[in-house]
Motif scaffolding. Structure first.
Motif, PDB file in Angstrom:
ATOM      1  N   ASN A 119      82.900  49.669  61.146  1.00  0.00           N
ATOM      2  CA  ASN A 119      81.094  49.955  61.655  1.00  0.00           C
ATOM      3  C   ASN A 119      80.540  51.209  62.279  1.00  0.00           C
ATOM      4  O   ASN A 119      79.342  51.471  63.141  1.00  0.00           O
TER       5      ASN A 119
ATOM      6  N   SER B 141      83.162  46.566  56.036  1.00  0.00           N
ATOM      7  CA  SER B 141      81.281  46.975  56.573  1.00  0.00           C
ATOM      8  C   SER B 141      82.110  44.917  56.984  1.00  0.00           C
ATOM      9  O   SER B 141      80.976  45.170  58.357  1.00  0.00           O
TER      10      SER B 141
ATOM     11  N   TYR C  48      74.429  52.363  55.868  1.00  0.00           N
ATOM     12  CA  TYR C  48      74.961  53.322  56.329  1.00  0.00           C
ATOM     13  C   TYR C  48      74.111  54.316  56.089  1.00  0.00           C
ATOM     14  O   TYR C  48      73.326  54.614  56.175  1.00  0.00           O
TER      15      TYR C  48
ATOM     16  N   TRP D 166      79.222  41.451  51.402  1.00  0.00           N
ATOM     17  CA  TRP D 166      78.447  42.130  52.473  1.00  0.00           C
ATOM     18  C   TRP D 166      76.658  42.270  52.297  1.00  0.00           C
ATOM     19  O   TRP D 166      75.747  42.096  53.201  1.00  0.00           O
TER      20      TRP D 166
ATOM     21  N   PHE E 182      85.172  52.376  58.402  1.00  0.00           N
ATOM     22  CA  PHE E 182      83.437  51.386  57.558  1.00  0.00           C
ATOM     23  C   PHE E 182      83.564  50.284  58.154  1.00  0.00           C
ATOM     24  O   PHE E 182      83.086  49.687  58.387  1.00  0.00           O
TER      25      PHE E 182
END
Length: 462
Positions: A90, A71, A442, A415, A87
């Motif tokens: 995104n 991500s 998420y 992240w 992921f």
């Protein structure tokens, strides 16, 4: 919530040691008889550690290293058909199986088990004080660790602190600020319950300093610089840990740097990260995940971490790079040995926590000393020598860069750093063609919203 606890029980096969009693009319997940004496209560906690260290990545066993690494800007799938592609782009689906099962369900399944232990110990009159305090401290720690990851991934989430299925199934999302406050309280309680010594032959069960180290990280994320500096200093000055001079020893089972590790429990496996990241070093198979050009470009010339922690494999004239902090992949042969444990907390991170806190407290010399401890091991010039007059803003930038190259592909640190520093969009919009501001969270699994009418979806997801 009852549905996904049942699903997890099926996935895990948690019948071992007769720890799970699904049929109890009071909805307890661990039978009352478990807490009638110390030995069985200790077995219940061992069961929690075992479920963390299953062979597949999950929220406490490599799942964050992969999902959050994708991500952010650390790694990319080695193939466009890799199921984790969503992921990386995104564009996580509300029906994503990895997001639903291995992050959300698995997290809540472990939370449910820790809640059962907390309830069992609290209500028991048969457990000795020493064992009871240790198990309560461990349970508070593990529950706090999971919730810390959950709110970084999903934002507001249901805050479950009991084993009551009916009540849990109707919970609304609790604000991250409330959850932060509660897990801090739990970790403070844990530091008072736990001893400085480990209740295991290696550093694979929680002790006081592990709880204090996680508390330091929470303070940092909250911007509580005074307490972050104090907590990290206590860990650093404990005298129990030291930086490994050899980078290839950092992630071994006997690492002097380890504050807490999780021990593998399944034959053929050392760590989930090693199993996922390290390709066969012979033949033409490609890595499942490659190091991004963005991460490669951050390393300074001569940085030993680039040499020792990034693997390289040449296939048909092309060199592929991959995370190589853990060296051992899956091995089901007779030569299988265990020499690597999953690193949960380590001393280097505490130096970086303290460096950032000190910089914000205007102790620039102290911050420079901390960051130079890490740079010295990496074989890099010291800031105290090359730029002793560095100003506040440039020092903060240097600390974030050091976190990026020291902690890459560990527990989603990059992240989470992008998000807590509010730089995710400015950094990733130039690296991810379809990036949107709402991608910092998420999605809540669609199945959960359908089961619980009190749950709402995160912005940006249909």
């Amino acid at each position: 919530m009852k549905k996904y606890v049942v699903i997890l029980l099926a996935i895990w096969g948690i019948g071992c040691n007769k720890l799970i009693d699904v049929g109890d009319p009071d909805n307890s997940v661990i039978g009352k008889n478990v807490f009638s004496h110390d030995t069985s209560a200790l077995s219940a906690m061992s069961g929690v550690y075992s479920k963390i260290m299953v062979s597949f990545p999950n929220i406490l066993n490599g799942g964050l290293s992969i999902s959050a690494g994708l991500s952010a800007d650390e790694i990319l799938p080695g193939s466009p058909t890799n199921t984790m592609q969503e992921f990386y782009t995104n564009s996580i689906s509300i029906t994503s199986s990895f997001n639903r099962v291995y992050l959300w369900y698995y997290g809540y399944g472990l939370i449910y088990q820790t809640n059962a232990i907390i309830e069992g110990i609290t209500n028991s009159k048969s457990i000795s004080a020493d064992v009871g305090n240790q198990l309560l401290g461990e349970s508070y720690f593990i529950r706090s660790l999971i919730y810390f990851q959950m709110i970084q991934l999903f934002g507001d989430v249901p805050f479950v602190t009991s084993t009551n299925y009916e009540a849990n199934a109707k919970l609304k999302r609790t604000s991250t600020s409330v959850i932060f406050s509660q897990i801090k309280q739990d970790l403070v309680k844990a530091t008072g319950l736990l001893k400085e010594t480990y209740p295991s032959s290696r550093r694979v069960r929680v002790n006081k300093w592990a709880a204090k180290a996680l508390l330091a990280k929470l303070y940092l994320y909250e911007g509580d610089w005074v307490d972050a500096e104090s907590a990290s200093s206590q860990v650093i000055n404990a005298g129990s840990y030291e930086l490994e001079h050899d980078l290839n020893r950092v992630f071994l089972l006997d690492s002097k740097e380890a504050i807490l590790q999780f021990m593998p429990t399944e034959s053929g496996y050392n760590t989930s990260e090693g199993a996922q990241y390290v390709p066969s070093l012979t033949g033409t198979s490609l890595p499942q995940y490659e190091i991004s050009d963005y991460l490669l470009s951050v390393f300074e010339t001569g940085d030993k971490r680039q040499v020792n922690w990034i693997g390289r494999k040449k296939v048909n004239g092309t060199t592929y790079t991959f995370p190589y902090k853990y060296k051992l992949r899956v091995n089901f042969s007779s030569t299988y040995t265990v020499s690597e444990y999953t690193m949960v907390l380590r001393l280097a991170e505490q130096y970086l926590v303290r460096a950032e806190a000190r910089a914000h407290l205007n102790d620039l010399d102290g911050a420079i000393a901390d960051i130079d401890s890490i740079r010295n091991r990496a074989g890099l010039p010291l800031i105290a020598t090359t730029n002793p007059g560095i100003d506040y803003n440039d020092l903060l930038i240097a600390i974030q860069k050091e976190r990026q190259v020291e902690l890459f592909t560990e527990w989603g640190n990059r992240w989470f750093d992008l998000k807590r520093n509010k730089t995710a969009t400015s950094v990733l919009v130039t690296r991810k063609p379809s990036w949107k501001d709402t991608d910092t969270l998420y999605p809540i699994p669609d199945t959960e919203i359908k089961l619980n009418g009190n749950l709402t979806q995160n912005p940006g997801y249909n």
